[in-house]
Design an enzyme around this catalytic site. Structure first.
Site, PDB file in Angstrom:
ATOM      1  N   GLY A   1      -4.866  -9.274   3.534  1.00  0.00           N
ATOM      2  CA  GLY A   1      -5.537  -8.480   2.507  1.00  0.00           C
ATOM      3  C   GLY A   1      -4.763  -8.297   1.231  1.00  0.00           C
ATOM      4  O   GLY A   1      -4.792  -7.222   0.643  1.00  0.00           O
ATOM      5  N   THR A   2      -4.081  -9.336   0.806  1.00  0.00           N
ATOM      6  CA  THR A   2      -3.420  -9.238  -0.504  1.00  0.00           C
ATOM      7  C   THR A   2      -3.705 -10.482  -1.333  1.00  0.00           C
ATOM      8  O   THR A   2      -3.736 -11.588  -0.804  1.00  0.00           O
ATOM      9  CB  THR A   2      -1.891  -9.015  -0.385  1.00  0.00           C
TER      10      THR A   2
ATOM     11  N   CYS B   1      15.636  22.741  -8.324  1.00  0.00           N
ATOM     12  CA  CYS B   1      16.331  22.860  -9.615  1.00  0.00           C
ATOM     13  C   CYS B   1      15.394  23.333 -10.723  1.00  0.00           C
ATOM     14  O   CYS B   1      15.830  23.558 -11.856  1.00  0.00           O
ATOM     15  CB  CYS B   1      16.983  21.540 -10.003  1.00  0.00           C
TER      16      CYS B   1
ATOM     17  N   PRO C   1     -10.778 -12.612   3.519  1.00  0.00           N
ATOM     18  CA  PRO C   1     -12.108 -13.246   3.459  1.00  0.00           C
ATOM     19  C   PRO C   1     -12.212 -14.269   2.329  1.00  0.00           C
ATOM     20  O   PRO C   1     -13.087 -15.125   2.348  1.00  0.00           O
ATOM     21  CB  PRO C   1     -13.066 -12.078   3.196  1.00  0.00           C
TER      22      PRO C   1
ATOM     23  N   ASN D   1       0.838  -1.207   0.000  1.00  0.00           N
ATOM     24  CA  ASN D   1       0.000   0.000   0.000  1.00  0.00           C
ATOM     25  C   ASN D   1       0.870   1.253   0.000  1.00  0.00           C
ATOM     26  O   ASN D   1       1.970   1.271   0.550  1.00  0.00           O
ATOM     27  CB  ASN D   1      -0.925  -0.003   1.219  1.00  0.00           C
TER      28      ASN D   1
ATOM     29  N   HIS E   1       5.875  -0.286  -2.905  1.00  0.00           N
ATOM     30  CA  HIS E   1       5.422   0.489  -4.067  1.00  0.00           C
ATOM     31  C   HIS E   1       5.475   1.988  -3.839  1.00  0.00           C
ATOM     32  O   HIS E   1       4.792   2.741  -4.530  1.00  0.00           O
ATOM     33  CB  HIS E   1       4.008   0.035  -4.470  1.00  0.00           C
TER      34      HIS E   1
HETATM   35  P1  NAD Z   1      -5.560  -6.827  -4.523  1.00  0.00           P
HETATM   36  O1  NAD Z   1      -6.627  -5.815  -4.869  1.00  0.00           O
HETATM   37  O2  NAD Z   1      -4.984  -7.646  -5.615  1.00  0.00           O
HETATM   38  O3  NAD Z   1      -6.147  -7.855  -3.438  1.00  0.00           O
HETATM   39  C1  NAD Z   1      -6.840  -7.388  -2.304  1.00  0.00           C
HETATM   40  C2  NAD Z   1      -7.141  -8.593  -1.440  1.00  0.00           C
HETATM   41  O4  NAD Z   1      -7.717  -8.102  -0.243  1.00  0.00           O
HETATM   42  C3  NAD Z   1      -8.135  -9.564  -2.073  1.00  0.00           C
HETATM   43  O5  NAD Z   1      -7.585 -10.880  -2.015  1.00  0.00           O
HETATM   44  C4  NAD Z   1      -9.383  -9.451  -1.183  1.00  0.00           C
HETATM   45  O6  NAD Z   1     -10.052 -10.697  -1.026  1.00  0.00           O
HETATM   46  C5  NAD Z   1      -8.765  -8.975   0.134  1.00  0.00           C
HETATM   47  N1  NAD Z   1      -9.660  -8.206   0.984  1.00  0.00           N
HETATM   48  C6  NAD Z   1     -10.669  -7.372   0.641  1.00  0.00           C
HETATM   49  N2  NAD Z   1     -11.216  -6.814   1.737  1.00  0.00           N
HETATM   50  C7  NAD Z   1     -10.520  -7.296   2.804  1.00  0.00           C
HETATM   51  C8  NAD Z   1     -10.593  -7.060   4.213  1.00  0.00           C
HETATM   52  N3  NAD Z   1     -11.507  -6.250   4.772  1.00  0.00           N
HETATM   53  N4  NAD Z   1      -9.700  -7.709   5.012  1.00  0.00           N
HETATM   54  C9  NAD Z   1      -8.763  -8.546   4.471  1.00  0.00           C
HETATM   55  N5  NAD Z   1      -8.670  -8.797   3.155  1.00  0.00           N
HETATM   56  C10 NAD Z   1      -9.525  -8.173   2.331  1.00  0.00           C
HETATM   57  O7  NAD Z   1      -4.474  -6.016  -3.695  1.00  0.00           O
HETATM   58  P2  NAD Z   1      -2.905  -6.181  -3.583  1.00  0.00           P
HETATM   59  O8  NAD Z   1      -2.576  -7.634  -3.451  1.00  0.00           O
HETATM   60  O9  NAD Z   1      -2.463  -5.259  -2.516  1.00  0.00           O
HETATM   61  O10 NAD Z   1      -2.350  -5.669  -4.988  1.00  0.00           O
HETATM   62  C11 NAD Z   1      -2.894  -4.529  -5.606  1.00  0.00           C
HETATM   63  C12 NAD Z   1      -1.898  -3.470  -6.025  1.00  0.00           C
HETATM   64  O11 NAD Z   1      -2.541  -2.182  -5.961  1.00  0.00           O
HETATM   65  C13 NAD Z   1      -0.710  -3.335  -5.156  1.00  0.00           C
HETATM   66  O12 NAD Z   1       0.351  -3.201  -6.026  1.00  0.00           O
HETATM   67  C14 NAD Z   1      -0.886  -2.035  -4.355  1.00  0.00           C
HETATM   68  O13 NAD Z   1       0.305  -1.283  -4.369  1.00  0.00           O
HETATM   69  C15 NAD Z   1      -1.898  -1.249  -5.091  1.00  0.00           C
HETATM   70  N6  NAD Z   1      -2.945  -0.608  -4.236  1.00  0.00           N
HETATM   71  C16 NAD Z   1      -2.644   0.116  -3.107  1.00  0.00           C
HETATM   72  C17 NAD Z   1      -3.680   0.674  -2.353  1.00  0.00           C
HETATM   73  C18 NAD Z   1      -3.392   1.467  -1.094  1.00  0.00           C
HETATM   74  O14 NAD Z   1      -2.338   2.048  -0.957  1.00  0.00           O
HETATM   75  N7  NAD Z   1      -4.308   1.460  -0.149  1.00  0.00           N
HETATM   76  C19 NAD Z   1      -4.989   0.502  -2.728  1.00  0.00           C
HETATM   77  C20 NAD Z   1      -5.236  -0.220  -3.881  1.00  0.00           C
HETATM   78  C21 NAD Z   1      -4.213  -0.785  -4.626  1.00  0.00           C
END
Ligand code: NAD
Length: 238
Positions: A181-182, A144, A208, A97, A114
Site C-alpha cells: 500500500g505505498t 518548561c 491494487p 504511516n 514519519h
Molecule cells: P500514497 O497515498 O502515495 O500511496 C498509497 C498507495 O496505496 C497507492 O499506490 C494505492 O494504489 C495503494 N492502495 C490503496 N488502497 C489500498 C489497499 N486497500 N491495499 C493496498 N494498497 C492500497 O501513500 P504513501 O506511499 O504511504 O505516501 C503518502 C504519505 O502520506 C506518506 O508520507 C505517509 O506518511 C502519509 N500518510 C500517512 C497516513 C497514515 O498514517 N495512515 C495516511 C495518509 C498519508
C-alpha cells in the site's frame, strides 16, 4: 499468484507499509479521493511555520486526526503481519504511516519513518511525551512552559537520522521485502525497494495498482492489503 508458495527459508522479513495499508481500516489518505489535503491546506496545518504562527490551530487539527484514527481499527492484514512477526522475530515493519495501527494490534519492531500522531515533543528541551489512545492531548504544554508539537515529520521537516539508520539496517539485512500500500514516491522511502533488491532480497509488492517501482518486484500481488497478505501467507484470518 494462486500457485505461489512462500518458502519458509526467509528469516529477515521487512514489511514496508504506506497509506494504502491503513486505507482498509478507514484512515483517510492525504492525497487522492477523500484525501485530507482536499479540505485543509497543509501550509496552515502541517508545517513548522504554521505551528509558529498559530500553535492552537495546528494542535486542534492534529487532535482531530487522532479522534478520527481512534474510530478506525486494525484490519486482518495488520493481524497477519503481527502473526508473522511472532513466528519470525527478526522481522521489521517500516511504515510511512503515523496512525500507530501496527502497534494497536500488538506488532513490535515498528520503525515509523514519519513519526507518530501519538507522540509530542518539546522543541526547546527535546522531551518526548507519549499519549496513546487518547483523542485529546493530555496537555499542550511541556513542563518548561513551551508548546509541545506533534512528533511528526511535517512538510519541510528533516527526517530523524536515527530512524533512517535503523530502517537502513533492517533493509540491508532482509531476505524478504514486502511492500504494502505505498506508491513509494516520497524519499527516502522511494529508494528502499531498490536497496532491498540490490541486497538480494526477494521483493513482493501488494497494491491494487501499478506503481512507478513495480518493475523492480519479483512478485506483484494486485489486490488490497488484507487479501494479498492472506493469499501470500495462506492464513484464515479473513
Ligand atoms: P500514497 O497515498 O502515495 O500511496 C498509497 C498507495 O496505496 C497507492 O499506490 C494505492 O494504489 C495503494 N492502495 C490503496 N488502497 C489500498 C489497499 N486497500 N491495499 C493496498 N494498497 C492500497 O501513500 P504513501 O506511499 O504511504 O505516501 C503518502 C504519505 O502520506 C506518506 O508520507 C505517509 O506518511 C502519509 N500518510 C500517512 C497516513 C497514515 O498514517 N495512515 C495516511 C495518509 C498519508
Amino acid at each position: 499468484m494462486d500457485n505461489f508458495h512462500l518458502p519458509s527459508t526467509y528469516q529477515n522479513i521487512v514489511f514496508f507499509t504506506g497509506a494504502g495499508m491503513s486505507a482498509e481500516s478507514g484512515v483517510p489518505t492525504y492525497r487522492g479521493r477523500g484525501g485530507i489535503w482536499k479540505d485543509y491546506r497543509w501550509e496552515e496545518y502541517a508545517c513548522e511555520s504554521a505551528f509558529k504562527e498559530n500553535p492552537e490551530l495546528v494542535l486542534d487539527f492534529h487532535e482531530l486526526r487522532r479522534i478520527e484514527a481512534l474510530k478506525c481499527k486494525p484490519h486482518s492484514g495488520h493481524f497477519i503481519i503481527k502473526d508473522i512477526q511472532d513466528k519470525f522475530p527478526n522481522s521489521t515493519i517500516i511504515t510511512q504511516n503515523i496512525d500507530g495501527m501496527h502497534q494497536r494490534c500488538g506488532s513490535h519492531n515498528v520503525i515509523e519513518l514519519h513519526g507518530s500522531l501519538w507522540r509530542m515533543r518539546c522543541e526547546s528541551e527535546g522531551a518526548i511525551y507519549e499519549d496513546y489512545d487518547r483523542g485529546k492531548y493530555s496537555s499542550r504544554y511541556c513542563d518548561c512552559g513551551n508548546f509541545r508539537r506533534p512528533d511528526i515529520i511535517w512538510f519541510g521537516d528533516m527526517l530523524n537520522e536515527n530512524i533512517i539508520q535503523k530502517a537502513n539496517l533492517a533493509i540491508s539485512a532482509c531476505d524478504l521485502f514486502i511492500s504494502i500500500g505505498t506508491s513509494a514516491l516520497v524519499w527516502p522511502a522511494a529508494g528502499y525497494p531498490q536497496v532491498a533488491k540490490k541486497r538480494g532480497a526477494f521483493c513482493i509488492e501488494i497494491n491494487p495498482e501499478d506503481t512507478e517501482l513495480s518493475s523492480l518486484y519479483d512478485l506483484k500481488i494486485r489486490t488490497k492489503a488484507s487479501l494479498g497478505l492472506k493469499n501470500l501467507f495462506n492464513t484464515n484470518w479473513i
